[in-house]
Design a protein around this motif. Structure first.
Motif, PDB file in Angstrom:
ATOM      1  N   HIS A 115      43.957  34.766  35.057  1.00 32.58           N
ATOM      2  CA  HIS A 115      44.413  35.973  35.751  1.00 32.58           C
ATOM      3  C   HIS A 115      45.043  36.943  34.770  1.00 32.58           C
ATOM      4  N   VAL A 116      44.694  38.208  34.942  1.00 31.88           N
ATOM      5  CA  VAL A 116      45.369  39.277  34.217  1.00 31.88           C
ATOM      6  C   VAL A 116      45.449  40.467  35.161  1.00 31.88           C
ATOM      7  N   GLN A 117      46.493  41.263  35.012  1.00 33.03           N
ATOM      8  CA  GLN A 117      46.572  42.468  35.819  1.00 33.03           C
ATOM      9  C   GLN A 117      46.738  43.667  34.919  1.00 33.03           C
TER      10      GLN A 117
ATOM     11  N   VAL B 196      49.298  51.664  40.525  1.00 29.40           N
ATOM     12  CA  VAL B 196      47.935  51.170  40.677  1.00 29.40           C
ATOM     13  C   VAL B 196      47.854  49.844  39.926  1.00 29.40           C
ATOM     14  N   VAL B 197      47.459  48.775  40.626  1.00 28.62           N
ATOM     15  CA  VAL B 197      47.395  47.455  40.008  1.00 28.62           C
ATOM     16  C   VAL B 197      46.005  46.870  40.232  1.00 28.62           C
ATOM     17  N   LEU B 198      45.326  46.554  39.148  1.00 25.97           N
ATOM     18  CA  LEU B 198      44.014  45.914  39.200  1.00 25.97           C
ATOM     19  C   LEU B 198      44.189  44.459  38.796  1.00 25.97           C
ATOM     20  N   HIS B 199      43.812  43.536  39.691  1.00 30.18           N
ATOM     21  CA  HIS B 199      43.902  42.102  39.407  1.00 30.18           C
ATOM     22  C   HIS B 199      42.517  41.588  39.005  1.00 30.18           C
ATOM     23  N   VAL B 200      42.460  40.912  37.864  1.00 31.73           N
ATOM     24  CA  VAL B 200      41.222  40.306  37.377  1.00 31.73           C
ATOM     25  C   VAL B 200      41.442  38.799  37.357  1.00 31.73           C
ATOM     26  N   VAL B 201      40.577  38.070  38.068  1.00 27.18           N
ATOM     27  CA  VAL B 201      40.679  36.614  38.148  1.00 27.18           C
ATOM     28  C   VAL B 201      39.355  36.019  37.688  1.00 27.18           C
ATOM     29  N   ALA B 202      39.439  35.138  36.716  1.00 26.30           N
ATOM     30  CA  ALA B 202      38.255  34.476  36.164  1.00 26.30           C
ATOM     31  C   ALA B 202      37.209  35.492  35.705  1.00 26.30           C
ATOM     32  N   GLY B 203      37.678  36.607  35.155  1.00 23.46           N
ATOM     33  CA  GLY B 203      36.779  37.616  34.610  1.00 23.46           C
ATOM     34  C   GLY B 203      36.177  38.563  35.634  1.00 23.46           C
ATOM     35  N   LEU B 204      36.568  38.453  36.904  1.00 21.95           N
ATOM     36  CA  LEU B 204      36.033  39.310  37.958  1.00 21.95           C
ATOM     37  C   LEU B 204      37.156  40.104  38.611  1.00 21.95           C
ATOM     38  N   ILE B 205      36.854  41.329  39.031  1.00 25.35           N
ATOM     39  CA  ILE B 205      37.839  42.119  39.763  1.00 25.35           C
ATOM     40  C   ILE B 205      38.107  41.433  41.091  1.00 25.35           C
TER      41      ILE B 205
ATOM     42  N   GLU C 230      41.188  42.319  43.092  1.00 24.88           N
ATOM     43  CA  GLU C 230      41.948  43.160  44.016  1.00 24.88           C
ATOM     44  C   GLU C 230      42.398  44.427  43.308  1.00 24.88           C
ATOM     45  N   LEU C 231      42.416  45.520  44.054  1.00 24.57           N
ATOM     46  CA  LEU C 231      42.975  46.783  43.586  1.00 24.57           C
ATOM     47  C   LEU C 231      44.064  47.171  44.562  1.00 24.57           C
ATOM     48  N   GLU C 232      45.286  47.313  44.070  1.00 29.70           N
ATOM     49  CA  GLU C 232      46.419  47.689  44.912  1.00 29.70           C
ATOM     50  C   GLU C 232      46.893  49.080  44.522  1.00 29.70           C
ATOM     51  N   LEU C 233      47.236  49.873  45.529  1.00 31.81           N
ATOM     52  CA  LEU C 233      47.839  51.180  45.313  1.00 31.81           C
ATOM     53  C   LEU C 233      49.038  51.276  46.244  1.00 31.81           C
ATOM     54  N   PHE C 234      50.219  51.493  45.676  1.00 30.67           N
ATOM     55  CA  PHE C 234      51.391  51.615  46.523  1.00 30.67           C
ATOM     56  C   PHE C 234      52.413  52.547  45.896  1.00 30.67           C
ATOM     57  N   ALA C 235      53.198  53.184  46.783  1.00 31.97           N
ATOM     58  CA  ALA C 235      54.181  54.181  46.360  1.00 31.97           C
ATOM     59  C   ALA C 235      55.588  53.694  46.677  1.00 31.97           C
TER      60      ALA C 235
END
Length: 65
Positions: free
Chosen positions: A12-14, A29-38, A40-45
């Motif tokens: 996992h890397v974000q 804006v947070v992009l989660h990469v798990v096992a080399g695949l996207i 989740e993309l999170e957007l929050f204020a």
């Protein structure tokens, strides 16, 4: 991936970035990469304030922190 992971996980890397909307000047804006695949993309204020991609003032203006 282990070198990029802030939590010492090899699967996992974000990627953290920032953008804005007309209403919210700071959108995390947070992009989660798990096992080399996207995974989740999170957007929050802020805590509990979700933002949709369509609300971003300039989606090309995302900066990586």
């Amino acid at each position: 991936m282990l070198q990029l992971s802030e939590v010492d996980r090899s699967d996992h890397v974000q990627v953290d970035a920032w953008s804005s909307t007309p209403v919210h000047p700071d959108v995390h804006v947070v992009l989660h990469v798990v096992a080399g695949l996207i995974a989740e993309l999170e957007l929050f204020a802020g805590e509990g304030i979700a933002v949709s991609v369509a609300e971003l003032a300039d989606p090309t203006g995302i900066t990586v922190a």
